[in-house]
Motif scaffolding. Structure first.
Motif, PDB file in Angstrom:
ATOM      1  N   ARG A  43       0.764  -1.272   0.156  1.00 38.09           N
ATOM      2  CA  ARG A  43      -0.116   0.060  -0.023  1.00 38.09           C
ATOM      3  C   ARG A  43       0.875   1.164   0.041  1.00 38.09           C
ATOM      4  N   PRO A  44       0.400   2.041  -0.695  1.00 39.92           N
ATOM      5  CA  PRO A  44       1.445   3.539  -0.859  1.00 39.92           C
ATOM      6  C   PRO A  44       1.305   4.389   0.312  1.00 39.92           C
ATOM      7  N   SER A  48      -4.060   3.873   2.909  1.00 40.04           N
ATOM      8  CA  SER A  48      -4.502   3.352   1.604  1.00 40.04           C
ATOM      9  C   SER A  48      -5.251   1.964   2.011  1.00 40.04           C
ATOM     10  N   TYR A  51      -2.757  -3.326  -0.886  1.00 40.07           N
ATOM     11  CA  TYR A  51      -2.371  -3.898  -2.081  1.00 40.07           C
ATOM     12  C   TYR A  51      -1.211  -4.815  -1.939  1.00 40.07           C
ATOM     13  N   PHE A 121      11.021   6.950  -6.114  1.00 34.09           N
ATOM     14  CA  PHE A 121      10.026   6.344  -5.464  1.00 34.09           C
ATOM     15  C   PHE A 121      10.711   5.297  -4.469  1.00 34.09           C
ATOM     16  N   ALA A 123       9.354   2.894  -0.867  1.00 35.31           N
ATOM     17  CA  ALA A 123       8.159   2.802  -0.046  1.00 35.31           C
ATOM     18  C   ALA A 123       8.405   1.586   0.762  1.00 35.31           C
ATOM     19  N   TRP A 125       7.195  -1.624   3.206  1.00 32.85           N
ATOM     20  CA  TRP A 125       6.403  -2.691   3.036  1.00 32.85           C
ATOM     21  C   TRP A 125       6.493  -3.778   4.037  1.00 32.85           C
TER      22      TRP A 125
END
Length: 130
Positions: A43-44, A48, A51, A121, A123, A125
């Motif tokens: 998820r970003p 959110s 995902y 980018f 992120a 996780w």
């Protein structure tokens, strides 16, 4: 006097004996914990929707491993077992970008971060067994 010396020696050696009897956290045991299918939440942002993407560690050989992440073959994989946690790093790529991933295994869960310089980018996780 000899009896007291024996007791003192036993008390001094007991911690060494107990440590030697503890379950091993050597590489094969930690590697077994990493091998297999994982469900990665990418998820970003924390609020959110979930995902998920698959992460598969197929095999481990010494300090390297093979597998797939997000549908891409894992490249340049390394494992570091010199710390209290099992740390890992690897790269993947798609048609236009290279992605760099690293993380660690703690209490049966993976914690990682992905970085892609071309997309500016990064992120964090997490992953659980699938």
């Amino acid at each position: 006097m000899i009896r007291k010396l024996k007791i003192i020696c036993l008390l001094l050696l007991l911690p060494i004996y107990l440590v030697a009897q503890e379950p091993s956290t050597n590489s094969s045991n930690q590697n077994d914990l990493l091998t297999g299918k994982w469900k990665v939440d990418l998820r970003p942002a924390p609020n959110s929707d979930e995902y998920y993407q698959p992460f598969l560690v197929k095999s481990i050989n010494n300090n390297t491993f093979t597998g797939t992440f997000y549908g891409s073959d894992i490249k340049n994989a390394l494992i570091n077992e010199n710390w209290s946690k099992l740390y890992f790093a690897f790269s993947t790529s798609d048609q236009s970008n290279d992605y760099y991933h690293s993380g660690y295994l703690e209490n049966g869960k993976l914690y990682g971060i992905t970085y892609c310089p071309n997309r500016e980018f990064t992120a964090p996780w997490t992953a659980t067994r699938d």
